[in-house]
Scaffold this motif. Structure first.
Motif, PDB file in Angstrom:
ATOM      1  N   PHE A 104       1.006  -1.185  -0.540  1.00 35.93           N
ATOM      2  CA  PHE A 104       0.013   0.171   0.565  1.00 35.93           C
ATOM      3  C   PHE A 104       0.984   1.329  -0.358  1.00 35.93           C
ATOM      4  O   PHE A 104       0.773   2.153  -0.968  1.00 35.93           O
ATOM      5  N   PHE A 105       1.689   1.841   0.857  1.00 34.60           N
ATOM      6  CA  PHE A 105       2.462   2.511   1.010  1.00 34.60           C
ATOM      7  C   PHE A 105       3.168   2.584  -0.364  1.00 34.60           C
ATOM      8  O   PHE A 105       3.511   3.569  -0.481  1.00 34.60           O
ATOM      9  N   GLY A 106       3.847   1.308  -0.804  1.00 32.95           N
ATOM     10  CA  GLY A 106       4.607   2.140  -2.349  1.00 32.95           C
ATOM     11  C   GLY A 106       4.227   1.973  -3.414  1.00 32.95           C
ATOM     12  O   GLY A 106       3.779   2.948  -4.210  1.00 32.95           O
ATOM     13  N   CYS A 107       2.759   1.916  -3.428  1.00 28.17           N
ATOM     14  CA  CYS A 107       1.630   2.663  -4.346  1.00 28.17           C
ATOM     15  C   CYS A 107       0.957   3.825  -4.205  1.00 28.17           C
ATOM     16  O   CYS A 107       1.587   4.888  -5.358  1.00 28.17           O
ATOM     17  N   MET A 108       1.160   4.558  -3.099  1.00 32.85           N
ATOM     18  CA  MET A 108       0.744   5.546  -2.631  1.00 32.85           C
ATOM     19  C   MET A 108       2.066   6.311  -2.651  1.00 32.85           C
ATOM     20  O   MET A 108       1.979   7.790  -3.213  1.00 32.85           O
ATOM     21  N   ALA A 109       3.126   6.370  -3.098  1.00 36.08           N
ATOM     22  CA  ALA A 109       4.271   7.043  -3.234  1.00 36.08           C
ATOM     23  C   ALA A 109       4.873   6.667  -3.983  1.00 36.08           C
ATOM     24  O   ALA A 109       5.288   7.786  -4.507  1.00 36.08           O
ATOM     25  N   ALA A 110       4.429   5.510  -4.845  1.00 34.33           N
ATOM     26  CA  ALA A 110       4.742   6.203  -6.032  1.00 34.33           C
ATOM     27  C   ALA A 110       4.364   6.830  -6.866  1.00 34.33           C
ATOM     28  O   ALA A 110       4.185   8.434  -7.845  1.00 34.33           O
ATOM     29  N   ILE A 111       2.683   7.307  -6.346  1.00 32.85           N
ATOM     30  CA  ILE A 111       1.842   7.749  -7.083  1.00 32.85           C
ATOM     31  C   ILE A 111       2.104   9.049  -6.659  1.00 32.85           C
ATOM     32  O   ILE A 111       2.947  10.824  -7.293  1.00 32.85           O
ATOM     33  N   PHE A 112       2.220   9.726  -5.216  1.00 34.04           N
ATOM     34  CA  PHE A 112       2.637  10.544  -5.245  1.00 34.04           C
ATOM     35  C   PHE A 112       3.625  11.355  -5.454  1.00 34.04           C
ATOM     36  O   PHE A 112       4.068  12.560  -5.863  1.00 34.04           O
ATOM     37  N   GLY A 129       8.195   2.687  -3.961  1.00 31.46           N
ATOM     38  CA  GLY A 129       7.357   4.343  -4.922  1.00 31.46           C
ATOM     39  C   GLY A 129       8.341   5.012  -5.489  1.00 31.46           C
ATOM     40  O   GLY A 129       8.021   5.371  -6.191  1.00 31.46           O
ATOM     41  N   ALA A 130       9.754   4.646  -5.042  1.00 27.41           N
ATOM     42  CA  ALA A 130      10.785   4.401  -6.308  1.00 27.41           C
ATOM     43  C   ALA A 130      11.117   4.932  -7.746  1.00 27.41           C
ATOM     44  O   ALA A 130      10.965   5.528  -8.452  1.00 27.41           O
ATOM     45  N   LEU A 131       9.711   3.533  -7.791  1.00 23.18           N
ATOM     46  CA  LEU A 131       9.594   2.928  -9.545  1.00 23.18           C
ATOM     47  C   LEU A 131       8.421   4.350 -10.128  1.00 23.18           C
ATOM     48  O   LEU A 131       9.074   4.404 -11.083  1.00 23.18           O
ATOM     49  N   GLY A 132       8.419   4.945  -9.189  1.00 25.28           N
ATOM     50  CA  GLY A 132       6.783   5.732  -9.925  1.00 25.28           C
ATOM     51  C   GLY A 132       7.351   6.863 -10.564  1.00 25.28           C
ATOM     52  O   GLY A 132       7.319   6.432 -12.012  1.00 25.28           O
ATOM     53  N   PRO A 133       8.455   8.009 -10.293  1.00 26.14           N
ATOM     54  CA  PRO A 133       8.921   9.181 -11.079  1.00 26.14           C
ATOM     55  C   PRO A 133       9.915   8.987 -12.085  1.00 26.14           C
ATOM     56  O   PRO A 133       9.333   9.019 -13.339  1.00 26.14           O
ATOM     57  N   LEU A 134      10.283   7.456 -11.455  1.00 29.34           N
ATOM     58  CA  LEU A 134      11.366   6.872 -12.958  1.00 29.34           C
ATOM     59  C   LEU A 134      10.914   6.229 -14.123  1.00 29.34           C
ATOM     60  O   LEU A 134      11.305   6.559 -15.031  1.00 29.34           O
ATOM     61  N   ILE A 177      -0.419   5.158 -17.285  1.00 33.22           N
ATOM     62  CA  ILE A 177      -0.285   4.124 -15.712  1.00 33.22           C
ATOM     63  C   ILE A 177      -0.236   4.407 -14.465  1.00 33.22           C
ATOM     64  O   ILE A 177      -0.724   3.825 -13.487  1.00 33.22           O
ATOM     65  N   VAL A 178      -0.401   5.897 -13.798  1.00 35.93           N
ATOM     66  CA  VAL A 178      -0.430   6.191 -12.892  1.00 35.93           C
ATOM     67  C   VAL A 178      -1.663   6.107 -12.347  1.00 35.93           C
ATOM     68  O   VAL A 178      -2.417   5.028 -11.315  1.00 35.93           O
ATOM     69  N   LEU A 179      -2.666   5.825 -12.806  1.00 40.15           N
ATOM     70  CA  LEU A 179      -3.783   5.298 -12.891  1.00 40.15           C
ATOM     71  C   LEU A 179      -4.335   4.327 -12.479  1.00 40.15           C
ATOM     72  O   LEU A 179      -4.880   3.493 -11.460  1.00 40.15           O
ATOM     73  N   ALA A 180      -2.862   3.173 -12.873  1.00 36.38           N
ATOM     74  CA  ALA A 180      -3.730   2.095 -12.561  1.00 36.38           C
ATOM     75  C   ALA A 180      -2.894   1.430 -11.699  1.00 36.38           C
ATOM     76  O   ALA A 180      -3.472   0.410 -10.199  1.00 36.38           O
ATOM     77  N   ILE A 181      -1.713   2.554 -10.844  1.00 35.63           N
ATOM     78  CA  ILE A 181      -1.123   2.218  -9.931  1.00 35.63           C
ATOM     79  C   ILE A 181      -1.934   2.206  -9.227  1.00 35.63           C
ATOM     80  O   ILE A 181      -2.720   1.349  -7.129  1.00 35.63           O
ATOM     81  N   ILE A 182      -3.003   3.786  -9.053  1.00 34.93           N
ATOM     82  CA  ILE A 182      -4.353   3.992  -8.399  1.00 34.93           C
ATOM     83  C   ILE A 182      -5.493   2.687  -8.262  1.00 34.93           C
ATOM     84  O   ILE A 182      -5.686   2.161  -6.774  1.00 34.93           O
ATOM     85  N   CYS A 183      -5.472   2.441  -9.232  1.00 36.39           N
ATOM     86  CA  CYS A 183      -6.517   1.335  -9.027  1.00 36.39           C
ATOM     87  C   CYS A 183      -6.176  -0.005  -8.105  1.00 36.39           C
ATOM     88  O   CYS A 183      -7.011  -0.892  -7.584  1.00 36.39           O
ATOM     89  N   ILE A 184      -4.568  -0.141  -8.079  1.00 36.38           N
ATOM     90  CA  ILE A 184      -3.802  -1.563  -7.742  1.00 36.38           C
ATOM     91  C   ILE A 184      -4.049  -1.493  -6.710  1.00 36.38           C
ATOM     92  O   ILE A 184      -4.163  -2.257  -5.206  1.00 36.38           O
ATOM     93  N   MET A 185      -3.330  -0.713  -5.864  1.00 33.35           N
ATOM     94  CA  MET A 185      -3.855   0.335  -4.502  1.00 33.35           C
ATOM     95  C   MET A 185      -5.198   0.600  -3.986  1.00 33.35           C
ATOM     96  O   MET A 185      -4.866  -0.415  -2.228  1.00 33.35           O
ATOM     97  N   VAL A 186      -6.264   0.391  -5.054  1.00 34.70           N
ATOM     98  CA  VAL A 186      -7.634   0.309  -3.934  1.00 34.70           C
ATOM     99  C   VAL A 186      -8.033  -1.499  -4.033  1.00 34.70           C
ATOM    100  O   VAL A 186      -8.528  -1.996  -2.394  1.00 34.70           O
ATOM    101  N   ILE A 187      -7.226  -2.022  -4.317  1.00 33.17           N
ATOM    102  CA  ILE A 187      -7.782  -3.476  -4.645  1.00 33.17           C
ATOM    103  C   ILE A 187      -5.927  -4.020  -2.988  1.00 33.17           C
ATOM    104  O   ILE A 187      -6.895  -4.494  -1.996  1.00 33.17           O
TER     105      ILE A 187
END
Length: 390
Positions: free
Chosen positions: A208-216, A336-341, A359-369
């Motif tokens: 959860f933290f990874g998805c949230m950090a990648a988005i942020f 999360g570091a993979l997000g901006p990269l 891609i960011v949209l897909a990460i949000i959907c994964i985070m909800v799950i």
């Protein structure tokens, strides 16, 4: 009086956990032009400290075991201070990347230990976590808001503008000295924190933290360049980042308080996730970036403090809170570091923001799950405990 001072320490320590990252966004285009770096290398300036924040989160446990929380936090502040100050002398891209690396180490050590510091000094008052989360957002906000004015003040020198934020780390280090002296006079033995994960739900916290950090951090790094591609100038893009971070201040203060008092964590996690989803969809549709930023700010403002509350709220001891926070941030920040990269790489490949936003949209959907799974597991464990106690 001591309580007020400890809250001030928590506030200033937390102020230092974001400026070295968020101050880069408003001047990222200038850095790229001045140092001649592409999207991937520019993304490293955000991804690398986030990666280090994860990698060195576990080092906070080892430092705590050797030196205690307060001394370890002092080391973290010194690292952030040195890295941020050195940005005033940068002339090559590798030097700027090095500062990102060192600041990431400092933040990685400070993050989990701040949670442990709260659990240690305020074991029955978890609402203090709101000070932690609000201060982080304020730190991010002032860095994003005032980097451009500082740039103008110092004759368009982004180096000096970025190095100015080292002052916050210096203040944080100075404030820790009285606490260190007090703890030394108590002559308390440092209780060792285990590196072993004793609760399997910590892995869900990590994801959860990874998805949230990648988005942020993807939004933090690329929101300003994106709105500039829509026709906004540098000053307007700076205001967008200011709006993004300013909205998070009241949100990050009130949502944790509401959750601690009402126990509605799952509901607020989902509300904040949907808010981010709406924000990205608005950006994809090239609707008003101001409205999109409001939704993104609400989402980010709620998710980060809720993530910080999880290990403090569910842990029984200071050592457990520190361990869970460290493990959650270790796995979470590395992911999360993979997000901006990934965002920067996709932008380089397609020369368009649309695939990167998808891609960011897909990460949000994964985070909800993951949130649904995480909260269901939490409810099961609580029911099991009630049966045992009954």
């Amino acid at each position: 009086m001591r309580v007020i001072y400890l809250i001030l320490v928590i506030f200033v320590l937390s102020l230092n956990l974001r400026p070295s990252i968020t101050s880069l966004g408003p001047v990222l285009d200038l850095i790229q032009i001045d140092l001649g770096i592409n999207g991937v290398r520019a993304s490293l300036l955000t991804s690398l400290p986030v990666f280090c924040m994860g990698l060195f989160a576990l080092s906070s446990i080892q430092l705590n075991n050797r030196l205690g929380i307060e001394k370890s936090l002092l080391i973290a502040m010194v690292l952030i201070f040195i890295a941020t100050l050195y940005r005033g002398f940068v002339s090559e891209s590798w030097q700027l990347i090095l500062t990102a690396l060192i600041s990431g180490v400092g933040i990685g050590i400070a993050g989990p230990l701040t949670s442990g510091f709260i659990k240690k000094h305020f074991p029955k008052n978890l609402s203090v976590t709101s000070v932690y989360s609000v201060a982080m957002v304020i730190g991010a906000s002032i860095a994003a808001s005032f980097t451009i004015p500082l740039l103008n003040r110092f004759n368009e020198s982004w180096q000096i503008a970025l190095s100015t934020w080292s002052i916050l780390a210096l203040i944080g280090a100075l404030l820790l000295f009285p606490v260190l002296i007090t703890e030394k006079t108590k002559d308390t033995k440092v209780k060792e924190v285990s590196l072993r994960i004793t609760n399997k739900r910590v892995y869900l916290f990590m994801m959860f933290f990874g998805c949230m950090a990648a988005i942020f951090y993807s939004i933090t790094a690329w929101l300003a360049p994106f709105v500039q591609s829509m026709g906004m100038n540098q000053t307007q893009s700076g205001f967008i980042l200011t709006l993004f971070t300013a909205i998070q201040i009241p949100v990050s203060f009130f949502i944790p308080l509401i959750v601690v008092k009402t126990g509605t964590r799952k509901m607020w996690l989902l509300i904040c996730s949907i808010s981010e989803l709406i924000g990205i969809l608005l950006l994809l549709g090239y609707y008003s970036p101001w409205i999109a930023t409001i939704f993104l700010g609400i989402g980010a403002g709620g998710l980060f403090p809720l993530a910080l509350v999880i290990p403090i709220e569910e842990a029984d001891t200071t050592e457990e809170a520190t361990s869970w926070s460290a493990h959650m941030q270790f796995g979470g920040f590395i992911l999360g570091a993979l997000g901006p990269l990934l965002f920067g790489y996709t932008l380089d490949v397609f020369n368009s923001y649309t695939p990167a936003l998808v891609i960011v949209l897909a990460i949000i959907c994964i985070m909800v799950i993951i949130i649904l799974k995480m909260e269901n597991e939490s409810n099961k464990e609580n029911k099991s405990l009630l049966k045992v106690e009954g």
